[in-house]
Design an enzyme around this catalytic site. Structure first.
Site, PDB file in Angstrom:
ATOM      1  N   ASN A  33      -1.193  -1.826  -3.522  1.00 48.46           N
ATOM      2  CA  ASN A  33      -0.695  -1.222  -2.279  1.00 48.46           C
ATOM      3  C   ASN A  33      -1.341   0.154  -2.172  1.00 48.46           C
ATOM      4  OD1 ASN A  33       0.705  -0.209  -0.139  1.00 48.46           O
ATOM      5  ND2 ASN A  33       2.711  -0.190  -1.160  1.00 48.46           N
ATOM      6  N   LYS A  88      -1.343   2.109   0.239  1.00 46.75           N
ATOM      7  CA  LYS A  88      -0.574   3.020   1.105  1.00 46.75           C
ATOM      8  C   LYS A  88      -1.536   3.740   2.065  1.00 46.75           C
ATOM      9  CE  LYS A  88       2.862   3.175  -2.471  1.00 46.75           C
ATOM     10  NZ  LYS A  88       3.986   3.839  -3.115  1.00 46.75           N
ATOM     11  N   HIS A 115       8.625  -2.394   2.716  1.00 45.14           N
ATOM     12  CA  HIS A 115       8.404  -1.494   1.578  1.00 45.14           C
ATOM     13  C   HIS A 115       9.405  -0.344   1.653  1.00 45.14           C
ATOM     14  CE1 HIS A 115       6.557   1.579  -0.921  1.00 45.14           C
ATOM     15  NE2 HIS A 115       6.019   0.574  -1.569  1.00 45.14           N
ATOM     16  N   GLU A 162       9.087   2.685   1.494  1.00 47.53           N
ATOM     17  CA  GLU A 162       8.684   3.795   2.371  1.00 47.53           C
ATOM     18  C   GLU A 162       8.926   3.442   3.835  1.00 47.53           C
ATOM     19  OE1 GLU A 162       4.900   4.112   0.436  1.00 47.53           O
ATOM     20  OE2 GLU A 162       5.997   4.802  -1.332  1.00 47.53           O
ATOM     21  N   GLU A 171      11.237  -3.558  -6.162  1.00 52.12           N
ATOM     22  CA  GLU A 171      10.713  -2.230  -6.452  1.00 52.12           C
ATOM     23  C   GLU A 171      11.851  -1.206  -6.426  1.00 52.12           C
ATOM     24  OE1 GLU A 171       6.334  -1.837  -5.400  1.00 52.12           O
ATOM     25  OE2 GLU A 171       7.356  -1.756  -3.475  1.00 52.12           O
ATOM     26  N   GLY A 218       6.125   5.707  -7.521  1.00 49.67           N
ATOM     27  CA  GLY A 218       5.340   6.935  -7.456  1.00 49.67           C
ATOM     28  C   GLY A 218       5.899   8.066  -8.310  1.00 49.67           C
ATOM     29  N   SER A 265       5.543   2.385 -10.504  1.00 52.41           N
ATOM     30  CA  SER A 265       4.826   3.047 -11.596  1.00 52.41           C
ATOM     31  C   SER A 265       4.276   2.083 -12.648  1.00 52.41           C
ATOM     32  CB  SER A 265       5.716   4.105 -12.256  1.00 52.41           C
ATOM     33  OG  SER A 265       6.069   5.106 -11.314  1.00 52.41           O
TER      34      SER A 265
HETATM   35  P1  PGA Z   1       3.528   3.063  -7.527  1.00 55.41           P
HETATM   36  O1  PGA Z   1       3.907   2.364  -6.120  1.00 55.41           O
HETATM   37  O2  PGA Z   1       2.869   1.996  -8.359  1.00 55.41           O
HETATM   38  O3  PGA Z   1       2.604   4.190  -7.155  1.00 55.41           O
HETATM   39  O4  PGA Z   1       4.814   3.518  -8.125  1.00 55.41           O
HETATM   40  C1  PGA Z   1       4.380   1.063  -6.060  1.00 55.41           C
HETATM   41  C2  PGA Z   1       4.657   0.680  -4.639  1.00 55.41           C
HETATM   42  O5  PGA Z   1       5.124   1.517  -3.863  1.00 55.41           O
HETATM   43  O6  PGA Z   1       4.423  -0.486  -4.250  1.00 55.41           O
END
Ligand code: PGA
Length: 249
Positions: free
Chosen positions: A12, A14, A96, A98, A166, A172, A212
């Site tokens: 992803n 983003k 997601h 976000e 998630e 993140g 992460s």
């Molecule tokens: P990350 O993000 O691996 O940077 O924690 C995962 C995601 O948001 O899908």
């Protein structure tokens, strides 16, 4: 039995990258080598869907990171599943955290988006997960089950769905769920699918973990019986992604 479910690793990106950065990602992914037993998909910004699709080998899927719930119309700034397909892509990530928490997308809207994307022929990665305060107040199951319950009425074809669990506190942050914590939720989600959808769907639907994931934690997570792969944010922009794709060995 996890054996019947093909390991799945999604990236992803983003809102990151430009054409030059995508060229770099394409290079390390082509170089691999990537385990042929792992299904790989990258989620890229919508303006680069065609570019990424043209550059990546066909066996690597390309996903949009969002799309709207109808085919076309007066919805300024949105894209439809039909447009994603027209760019040559087969996948979309929906719901997601976000989208849920920065853009305030509610369960119902996400569910409708999932429904329309499936009807339009896309494969879908719906995302669910609890926030830190919800975990700390022992509400993880309640939250993820409610998110699942909202999705189910609009899922017409489970064979084109990969669920991404998630935990929001792990995204993140560098704070990964332990393999036991993740396995625990994945097993409960599978049980929930048995009780609320069917034993067949529970057995065949891939449930992937995100938050992460890194080269140093992916192998331990990949050993867990109900973890069928990963959704990877930050590390999917780096050659580390190849290590994660190959986590199952
Ligand atoms: P990350 O993000 O691996 O940077 O924690 C995962 C995601 O948001 O899908």
């Amino acid at each position: 039995m996890s054996g019947s479910r093909k390991f799945f690793v999604g990236g992803n990106w983003k809102m990151n990258g430009d054409k030059a950065a995508i060229d770099g990602i394409v290079d390390f992914m082509k170089k691999g080598p990537l385990n042929p037993n792992t299904e790989v998909v990258v989620g890229c910004p919508q303006c680069y869907l065609s570019y990424t699709r043209e550059k990546l080998p066909a066996e690597i899927g390309v996903a949009a990171q969002n799309c709207y719930k109808v085919a076309k119309g007066a919805f300024t700034g949105e894209i439809s599943p039909a447009m994603v397909k027209d760019c040559g892509c087969e996948w979309v990530i929906l719901g997601h955290s976000e989208r849920r928490n920065v853009f305030n997308e509610p369960d119902q809207l996400i569910s409708e988006k999932v429904g329309h994307a499936l009807e339009a022929g896309l494969k879908v990665i719906p995302c669910i997960g609890e926030k830190l305060d919800e975990r700390e107040s022992n509400r993880t199951e309640e939250v993820v089950f409610a998110q699942m319950k909202a999705l189910v009425p609009n899922i017409s074809d489970w064979s084109r769905v990969v669920i991404a669990y998630e935990p929001v506190w792990a995204i993140g942050t560098g704070k990964t769920a332990s393999p036991e914590q993740a396995q625990d939720v994945h097993a409960k989600l599978r049980q929930w699918l048995t009780e609320n959808v069917s034993a067949e769907v529970a057995e065949s639907c891939r449930i992937i973990y995100g938050g992460s994931v890194s080269p140093s934690n992916c192998a331990e997570l990949a050993k867990m019986g109900d973890i069928d792969g990963f959704l990877v944010g930050g590390a999917s922009l780096k050659p580390d992604f190849v290590t994660i794709i190959n986590a199952r060995g």
